[in-house]
Design a protein around this motif. Structure first.
Motif, PDB file in Angstrom:
ATOM      1  N   LEU A  45       2.258   4.854  -2.031  1.00 55.05           N
ATOM      2  CA  LEU A  45       1.320   4.437  -0.989  1.00 55.05           C
ATOM      3  C   LEU A  45       1.886   3.257  -0.212  1.00 55.05           C
ATOM      4  O   LEU A  45       2.340   2.272  -0.805  1.00 55.05           O
ATOM      5  N   LYS A  46       1.835   3.324   1.128  1.00 54.57           N
ATOM      6  CA  LYS A  46       2.500   2.317   1.956  1.00 54.57           C
ATOM      7  C   LYS A  46       1.541   1.423   2.733  1.00 54.57           C
ATOM      8  O   LYS A  46       1.838   0.237   2.961  1.00 54.57           O
ATOM      9  N   ASN A  47       0.404   1.950   3.183  1.00 52.98           N
ATOM     10  CA  ASN A  47      -0.483   1.195   4.067  1.00 52.98           C
ATOM     11  C   ASN A  47      -1.935   1.378   3.646  1.00 52.98           C
ATOM     12  O   ASN A  47      -2.350   2.489   3.315  1.00 52.98           O
ATOM     13  N   VAL A  48      -2.712   0.277   3.709  1.00 49.58           N
ATOM     14  CA  VAL A  48      -4.148   0.384   3.473  1.00 49.58           C
ATOM     15  C   VAL A  48      -4.899  -0.578   4.390  1.00 49.58           C
ATOM     16  O   VAL A  48      -4.420  -1.672   4.714  1.00 49.58           O
ATOM     17  N   TYR A  49      -6.067  -0.130   4.808  1.00 46.71           N
ATOM     18  CA  TYR A  49      -6.992  -0.957   5.582  1.00 46.71           C
ATOM     19  C   TYR A  49      -8.280  -1.041   4.773  1.00 46.71           C
ATOM     20  O   TYR A  49      -8.942  -0.035   4.550  1.00 46.71           O
ATOM     21  N   ILE A  50      -8.606  -2.248   4.322  1.00 45.51           N
ATOM     22  CA  ILE A  50      -9.696  -2.427   3.362  1.00 45.51           C
ATOM     23  C   ILE A  50     -10.856  -3.146   4.028  1.00 45.51           C
ATOM     24  O   ILE A  50     -10.677  -4.187   4.665  1.00 45.51           O
ATOM     25  N   GLN A  51     -12.037  -2.596   3.858  1.00 52.82           N
ATOM     26  CA  GLN A  51     -13.252  -3.242   4.343  1.00 52.82           C
ATOM     27  C   GLN A  51     -14.244  -3.239   3.192  1.00 52.82           C
ATOM     28  O   GLN A  51     -14.901  -2.239   2.926  1.00 52.82           O
ATOM     29  N   ALA A  52     -14.319  -4.363   2.480  1.00 53.02           N
ATOM     30  CA  ALA A  52     -15.113  -4.385   1.261  1.00 53.02           C
ATOM     31  C   ALA A  52     -15.536  -5.803   0.934  1.00 53.02           C
ATOM     32  O   ALA A  52     -14.862  -6.765   1.300  1.00 53.02           O
ATOM     33  N   TYR A  53     -16.636  -5.936   0.212  1.00 54.60           N
ATOM     34  CA  TYR A  53     -17.053  -7.242  -0.276  1.00 54.60           C
ATOM     35  C   TYR A  53     -16.348  -7.574  -1.581  1.00 54.60           C
ATOM     36  O   TYR A  53     -16.364  -8.722  -2.034  1.00 54.60           O
ATOM     37  N   CYS A  54     -15.703  -6.583  -2.191  1.00 53.71           N
ATOM     38  CA  CYS A  54     -14.961  -6.837  -3.416  1.00 53.71           C
ATOM     39  C   CYS A  54     -13.793  -5.857  -3.510  1.00 53.71           C
ATOM     40  O   CYS A  54     -13.975  -4.652  -3.312  1.00 53.71           O
ATOM     41  N   ILE A  55     -12.600  -6.392  -3.797  1.00 54.53           N
ATOM     42  CA  ILE A  55     -11.454  -5.550  -4.133  1.00 54.53           C
ATOM     43  C   ILE A  55     -11.332  -5.626  -5.650  1.00 54.53           C
ATOM     44  O   ILE A  55     -10.989  -6.657  -6.210  1.00 54.53           O
ATOM     45  N   TYR A  56     -11.634  -4.535  -6.307  1.00 54.47           N
ATOM     46  CA  TYR A  56     -11.909  -4.571  -7.734  1.00 54.47           C
ATOM     47  C   TYR A  56     -10.645  -4.646  -8.596  1.00 54.47           C
ATOM     48  O   TYR A  56      -9.520  -4.428  -8.140  1.00 54.47           O
ATOM     49  N   ASP A  57     -10.887  -4.929  -9.857  1.00 59.16           N
ATOM     50  CA  ASP A  57      -9.865  -5.035 -10.889  1.00 59.16           C
ATOM     51  C   ASP A  57      -8.866  -3.882 -10.810  1.00 59.16           C
ATOM     52  O   ASP A  57      -9.235  -2.714 -10.874  1.00 59.16           O
ATOM     53  N   SER A  58      -7.584  -4.227 -10.622  1.00 60.01           N
ATOM     54  CA  SER A  58      -6.474  -3.259 -10.663  1.00 60.01           C
ATOM     55  C   SER A  58      -6.556  -2.186  -9.593  1.00 60.01           C
ATOM     56  O   SER A  58      -5.935  -1.125  -9.736  1.00 60.01           O
ATOM     57  N   CYS A  59      -7.254  -2.449  -8.513  1.00 62.01           N
ATOM     58  CA  CYS A  59      -7.467  -1.424  -7.474  1.00 62.01           C
ATOM     59  C   CYS A  59      -6.140  -0.860  -6.950  1.00 62.01           C
ATOM     60  O   CYS A  59      -5.993   0.343  -6.805  1.00 62.01           O
ATOM     61  N   PHE A  60      -5.173  -1.738  -6.683  1.00 60.76           N
ATOM     62  CA  PHE A  60      -3.864  -1.315  -6.170  1.00 60.76           C
ATOM     63  C   PHE A  60      -2.746  -1.713  -7.145  1.00 60.76           C
ATOM     64  O   PHE A  60      -1.620  -1.984  -6.739  1.00 60.76           O
ATOM     65  N   TYR A  61      -3.044  -1.721  -8.401  1.00 61.58           N
ATOM     66  CA  TYR A  61      -2.103  -2.111  -9.453  1.00 61.58           C
ATOM     67  C   TYR A  61      -0.822  -1.277  -9.380  1.00 61.58           C
ATOM     68  O   TYR A  61      -0.849  -0.053  -9.381  1.00 61.58           O
ATOM     69  N   CYS A  62       0.312  -1.963  -9.287  1.00 63.81           N
ATOM     70  CA  CYS A  62       1.628  -1.325  -9.272  1.00 63.81           C
ATOM     71  C   CYS A  62       1.780  -0.268  -8.179  1.00 63.81           C
ATOM     72  O   CYS A  62       2.410   0.775  -8.392  1.00 63.81           O
ATOM     73  N   CYS A  63       1.190  -0.535  -7.024  1.00 62.56           N
ATOM     74  CA  CYS A  63       1.497   0.274  -5.831  1.00 62.56           C
ATOM     75  C   CYS A  63       2.786  -0.302  -5.249  1.00 62.56           C
ATOM     76  O   CYS A  63       2.776  -1.100  -4.299  1.00 62.56           O
ATOM     77  N   THR A  64       3.892   0.090  -5.821  1.00 61.88           N
ATOM     78  CA  THR A  64       5.161  -0.592  -5.588  1.00 61.88           C
ATOM     79  C   THR A  64       5.731  -0.398  -4.184  1.00 61.88           C
ATOM     80  O   THR A  64       6.624  -1.146  -3.778  1.00 61.88           O
ATOM     81  N   SER A  65       5.233   0.588  -3.433  1.00 62.60           N
ATOM     82  CA  SER A  65       5.694   0.798  -2.054  1.00 62.60           C
ATOM     83  C   SER A  65       4.749   0.202  -1.018  1.00 62.60           C
ATOM     84  O   SER A  65       5.028   0.265   0.186  1.00 62.60           O
ATOM     85  N   LEU A  66       3.660  -0.379  -1.465  1.00 61.26           N
ATOM     86  CA  LEU A  66       2.642  -0.887  -0.545  1.00 61.26           C
ATOM     87  C   LEU A  66       3.194  -2.094   0.210  1.00 61.26           C
ATOM     88  O   LEU A  66       3.415  -3.156  -0.370  1.00 61.26           O
ATOM     89  N   ALA A  67       3.388  -1.927   1.524  1.00 67.64           N
ATOM     90  CA  ALA A  67       4.005  -2.979   2.339  1.00 67.64           C
ATOM     91  C   ALA A  67       3.044  -3.598   3.338  1.00 67.64           C
ATOM     92  O   ALA A  67       3.249  -4.739   3.774  1.00 67.64           O
TER      93      ALA A  67
END
Length: 366
Positions: free
Chosen positions: A219-241
């Motif tokens: 996974l490379k890109n995310v657009y987040i709209q949230a009141y909480c980004i939860y525990d381990s949500c993007f854990y080890c998304c190693t390509s996320l830039a």
């Protein structure tokens, strides 16, 4: 040759409400166990297996008004059978829990526009399932519905859906793209956990949950709209830039522990000014992270929030939306000398970081 129909196959189907018929051809090795095919008289389906024992056709067979209920494929009806292809006729409305669970030879399934409900575990463990069309009529897909479908490569979700349930695509290691309507924001916990080939989840905003995208290493890109980004949500998304976290002036935001743990391609992060909390190891191991912008008043958990991020060079704190009165007694003021000792834990092993810019003022920390 009909091998047999198991006990209670047609139990509770009274003569007044018995529209279903079972047609079976050469079923010796098909593995079909008819015990749960018809759980009650509301099923209203016929089942046909072709002579090659590969294709299952499920027909809607109601000659009376059903008040729009439609045909129902019962719980675990074809669980662990050896079928390869399934064609479901118009009029079938519900695929119940576990209906095709662990059908490991299943490769394709065609759903009609009358299906509205896909139950929990409906196709869980169908590791050779390569394709499925999900019609616009579907409004609900259940927990772990497609978990472990390793051969799926693409999913198009219908415009009628507004959320993805817990674990729906957990472990779909071949899944590369997910097309979802703009109205679908809410992603359940573990929904895409372990989808190591997933590259794209669409450009509209998401609201993730615990471990929603854990180990989505492509996974490379995310657009987040949230009141909480939860525990381990993007854990080890190693390509996320690229991570964009939308700011909301009305509601506070929290980033929980390990939310971006091990995101080794992330170079910059802007933590929105409505964020009031950063959990343990929230950005631990983001080894390419260089630049951070965050609110001046914020609650840190002590343990390695930005630990083991050796390339961090710049931390800029600006005045947030919520001040220290809102945060009570638990906030850190990044501009106070008294709090400097805490930087050792928050930025542990960030060897290049020597100073913080606090509301325009340079503060030395080493």
């Amino acid at each position: 040759m009909l091998c047999g129909v198991s006990n209670n196959a047609f139990a509770w189907c009274s003569t007044d409400f018995f529209p279903a018929r079972l047609y079976v051809q050469e079923t010796d090795s098909s593995g079909i166990d008819a015990t749960n095919v018809y759980s009650d008289s509301d099923s209203k389906i016929d089942v046909i297996i072709d002579e090659n024992q590969k294709t299952l056709e499920i027909l809607y067979n109601s000659k009376e008004e059903d008040n729009g209920i439609g045909g129902i494929i019962s719980d675990f009806a074809f669980c662990e059978t050896e079928i390869e292809n399934v064609v479901i006729d118009e009029g079938i409305s519900k695929i119940s829990d576990g209906a095709f669970e662990y059908c490991e030879n299943l490769r394709s399934i065609s759903l009609p526009e009358t299906v509205t409900y896909i139950g929990d575990y409906a196709f869980c463990g169908c590791k050779n399932l390569e394709s499925i069309n999900i019609p616009d009529s579907v409004t609900y897909i259940g927990i772990d519905a497609f978990a472990g479908c390793e051969s799926l490569t693409e999913i198009v979700l219908p415009g009628s859906m507004t959320e993805i349930s817990e674990g729906t695509f957990w472990g779909c290691t071949g899944l590369r793209t997910v097309t979802r309507p703009e109205s679908l924001h809410k992603i359940g916990k573990y929904a895409f956990c372990g989808c190591s080939s997933l590259e794209d989840i669409g450009s509209s905003s998401i609201t993730g949950n615990r471990a929603s995208f854990k180990n989505c290493s492509s996974l490379k890109n995310v657009y987040i709209q949230a009141y909480c980004i939860y525990d381990s949500c993007f854990y080890c998304c190693t390509s996320l830039a690229n991570v964009v976290i939308a700011e909301n002036e009305e509601n506070a935001c929290e980033i929980e522990k390990r939310a971006f743990y091990g995101c080794a391609s992330l170079t910059d992060i802007i933590i929105p000014q409505n964020c009031i909390f950063l959990g343990d190891e929230a950005f631990y191991g983001c080894t390419k992270l260089k630049n951070i912008m965050l609110p001046a008043y914020i609650i840190f958990e002590y343990n390695d929030v930005f630990g083991n991020c050796p390339d961090i060079e710049s931390v800029t704190a600006v005045m947030g939306i919520f001040d220290y009165d809102y945060l009570d007694d638990w906030y850190w003021d990044l501009g106070t000398v008294e709090d400097l000792d805490g930087y050792i834990d928050i930025f542990k092993h960030c060897d290049k970081l020597t100073e913080i810019t606090y509301c325009g003022e340079i503060i030395k920390i080493k």
